[in-house]
Motif scaffolding. Structure first.
Motif, mmCIF file in Angstrom:
data_model
loop_
_atom_site.group_PDB
_atom_site.id
_atom_site.type_symbol
_atom_site.label_atom_id
_atom_site.label_comp_id
_atom_site.label_asym_id
_atom_site.label_seq_id
_atom_site.Cartn_x
_atom_site.Cartn_y
_atom_site.Cartn_z
ATOM 1 N N ASN A 51 44.801 54.408 33.776
ATOM 2 C CA ASN A 51 44.863 54.401 32.318
ATOM 3 C C ASN A 51 44.933 55.817 31.768
ATOM 4 O OD1 ASN A 51 42.237 55.435 32.359
ATOM 5 N ND2 ASN A 51 41.271 53.476 31.842
ATOM 6 N N GLN A 52 44.924 55.921 30.454
ATOM 7 C CA GLN A 52 45.116 57.226 29.818
ATOM 8 C C GLN A 52 43.961 58.178 30.071
ATOM 9 O OE1 GLN A 52 45.795 55.453 25.900
ATOM 10 N NE2 GLN A 52 47.907 56.207 25.919
ATOM 11 N N GLN A 53 42.819 57.636 30.494
ATOM 12 C CA GLN A 53 41.672 58.477 30.819
ATOM 13 C C GLN A 53 41.644 58.836 32.308
ATOM 14 O OE1 GLN A 53 41.214 55.527 28.826
ATOM 15 N NE2 GLN A 53 41.590 56.986 27.151
ATOM 16 N N GLY A 54 42.680 58.386 33.039
ATOM 17 C CA GLY A 54 42.753 58.689 34.460
ATOM 18 C C GLY A 54 41.978 57.731 35.344
ATOM 19 N N LYS A 55 41.443 56.673 34.764
ATOM 20 C CA LYS A 55 40.645 55.710 35.522
ATOM 21 C C LYS A 55 41.547 54.644 36.137
ATOM 22 C CE LYS A 55 36.846 52.404 35.013
ATOM 23 N NZ LYS A 55 35.872 51.784 34.062
ATOM 24 N N PRO A 56 41.351 54.315 37.439
ATOM 25 C CA PRO A 56 42.154 53.263 38.060
ATOM 26 C C PRO A 56 41.756 51.888 37.535
ATOM 27 C CG PRO A 56 40.484 54.044 39.593
ATOM 28 C CD PRO A 56 40.425 54.954 38.403
ATOM 29 N N VAL A 57 42.751 51.043 37.326
ATOM 30 C CA VAL A 57 42.541 49.698 36.796
ATOM 31 C C VAL A 57 43.370 48.719 37.629
ATOM 32 C CG1 VAL A 57 42.787 48.190 34.790
ATOM 33 C CG2 VAL A 57 42.192 50.596 34.462
ATOM 34 N N THR A 58 42.760 47.607 38.036
ATOM 35 C CA THR A 58 43.493 46.550 38.720
ATOM 36 C C THR A 58 43.985 45.539 37.696
ATOM 37 O OG1 THR A 58 42.193 46.780 40.748
ATOM 38 C CG2 THR A 58 43.380 44.714 40.453
ATOM 39 N N ILE A 59 45.268 45.243 37.730
ATOM 40 C CA ILE A 59 45.869 44.292 36.789
ATOM 41 C C ILE A 59 46.340 43.054 37.529
ATOM 42 C CG2 ILE A 59 47.834 43.861 35.260
ATOM 43 C CD1 ILE A 59 47.669 46.692 34.308
ATOM 44 N N ARG A 60 45.976 41.908 37.004
ATOM 45 C CA ARG A 60 46.514 40.624 37.449
ATOM 46 C C ARG A 60 47.508 40.180 36.389
ATOM 47 N NH1 ARG A 60 48.539 36.128 38.175
ATOM 48 N NH2 ARG A 60 47.664 34.481 39.505
ATOM 49 N N LEU A 61 48.788 40.030 36.757
ATOM 50 C CA LEU A 61 49.799 39.636 35.781
ATOM 51 C C LEU A 61 49.463 38.256 35.214
ATOM 52 C CD1 LEU A 61 53.105 40.795 37.522
ATOM 53 C CD2 LEU A 61 51.716 42.018 35.833
ATOM 54 N N GLY A 62 49.349 38.183 33.904
ATOM 55 C CA GLY A 62 48.944 36.950 33.253
ATOM 56 C C GLY A 62 50.073 35.943 33.106
ATOM 57 N N CYS A 63 49.706 34.664 33.032
ATOM 58 C CA CYS A 63 50.614 33.559 32.719
ATOM 59 C C CYS A 63 51.558 33.196 33.870
ATOM 60 C CB CYS A 63 51.433 33.832 31.460
ATOM 61 S SG CYS A 63 50.417 34.324 30.043
ATOM 62 N N ILE A 64 51.492 33.931 34.972
ATOM 63 C CA ILE A 64 52.354 33.637 36.107
ATOM 64 C C ILE A 64 51.525 33.611 37.388
ATOM 65 C CG2 ILE A 64 54.249 34.816 34.934
ATOM 66 C CD1 ILE A 64 54.069 37.018 37.074
ATOM 67 N N ASP A 65 52.095 33.042 38.440
ATOM 68 C CA ASP A 65 51.444 33.012 39.736
ATOM 69 C C ASP A 65 52.511 33.261 40.791
ATOM 70 O OD1 ASP A 65 49.320 32.794 41.439
ATOM 71 O OD2 ASP A 65 49.078 30.625 41.271
ATOM 72 N N ALA A 66 52.314 34.266 41.615
ATOM 73 C CA ALA A 66 53.280 34.600 42.654
ATOM 74 C C ALA A 66 52.879 33.954 43.975
ATOM 75 C CB ALA A 66 53.376 36.110 42.820
ATOM 76 N N PRO A 67 53.836 33.689 44.858
ATOM 77 C CA PRO A 67 53.503 33.139 46.173
ATOM 78 C C PRO A 67 52.513 34.035 46.911
ATOM 79 C CG PRO A 67 55.877 33.115 45.807
ATOM 80 C CD PRO A 67 55.286 33.907 44.694
ATOM 81 N N GLU A 68 51.619 33.428 47.653
ATOM 82 C CA GLU A 68 50.669 34.194 48.454
ATOM 83 C C GLU A 68 51.395 34.917 49.586
ATOM 84 O OE1 GLU A 68 47.200 34.490 47.923
ATOM 85 O OE2 GLU A 68 47.865 33.670 46.005
ATOM 86 N N MET A 69 50.821 36.010 50.040
ATOM 87 C CA MET A 69 51.458 36.795 51.088
ATOM 88 C C MET A 69 51.639 35.985 52.369
ATOM 89 S SD MET A 69 52.244 39.655 49.744
ATOM 90 C CE MET A 69 52.638 40.639 51.187
#
Length: 227
Positions: free
Chosen positions: A43-61
């Motif tokens: 983010n803008q403060q340099g902090k790492p953030v984990t994002i889960r894309l909303g409203c969708i679901d991708a196939p599992e690895m």
């Protein structure tokens, strides 16, 4: 080209693509890609953030090769160092930021669905209430064209795969029906399967015959999972 023609061309070019004001959402920088619907940003403060894309679901690895293909495509859309804009939806139970990610005013979440690299996560589609019709239409088009994940005869939805419910399939033959619970004639649930609820099946408003061992038809009107 006259003014009217220019406006018409602009509308055609950007129809169906959700846009945002450049200053309306915070900018973040891509650090890494986890899978087809997860990434790390700073983010803008340099902090790492984990994002889960909303409203969708991708196939599992482990859903080879679809999971790897989805991850690869997300990495192409969001290379390391890419500046993105993020619309926060909520925090999930893993404390990840559930969000819609934009590059040049284009929704990456929607692009993944359009290309068949992810499916619409209907259970959580309320997070994209303003554009839900675009997501549903994008999925329908990708499915019709057999793009990506849809280019297989019996796709197992990611949420089913995670729950281990790999045997839930539409009823198609008599031999299959003999191995399916007769309470649910529209799709196959093997008898003696552990208790399910509506979140465990990708179907809505399906026929239910009593005794309805999974309790899908709470009001006993013959229709299961109406909402």
């Amino acid at each position: 080209m006259n003014k009217t023609a220019i406006i018409t061309a602009f509308l055609v070019l950007f129809s169906g693509v959700p846009t945002i004001a450049q200053t309306s959402l915070p900018n973040m920088t891509v650090v890494s890609i986890g899978d087809g619907d997860t990434l790390r940003v700073r983010n803008q403060q340099g902090k790492p953030v984990t994002i889960r894309l909303g409203c969708i679901d991708a196939p599992e690895m482990k859903q080879n090769p679809w999971g790897q293909q989805s991850r690869t495509r997300l990495g192409q859309l969001l290379p390391v160092g890419q500046s993105v804009q993020v619309r926060q939806i909520e925090r999930d139970k893993y404390k990840r930021l559930v969000a819609e990610v934009f590059v040049n005013n284009r929704s990456v979440n929607l692009t993944m669905v359009q290309e068949g690299q992810a499916v619409v996560y209907r259970q959580y589609l309320k997070g994209c209430a303003n554009t839900k019709d675009q997501f549903l239409q994008a999925e329908a088009d990708a499915k019709q064209q057999k793009l990506g994940f849809w280019n297989q005869s019996q796709p197992v939805m990611p949420w089913d795969f995670r729950r281990g419910k790999k045997n839930i399939q539409p009823n198609t033959t008599r031999s299959q029906q003999q191995q399916c619970d007769p309470s649910y004639p529209d799709f196959c649930i093997p008898p003696n399967l552990s208790d399910l609820d509506c979140r465990d099946v990708p179907y809505r408003r399906f026929r239910v015959n009593q005794p309805d061992p999974h309790g899908f038809d709470r009001d006993r009107d013959g229709i299961g999972c109406e909402r």
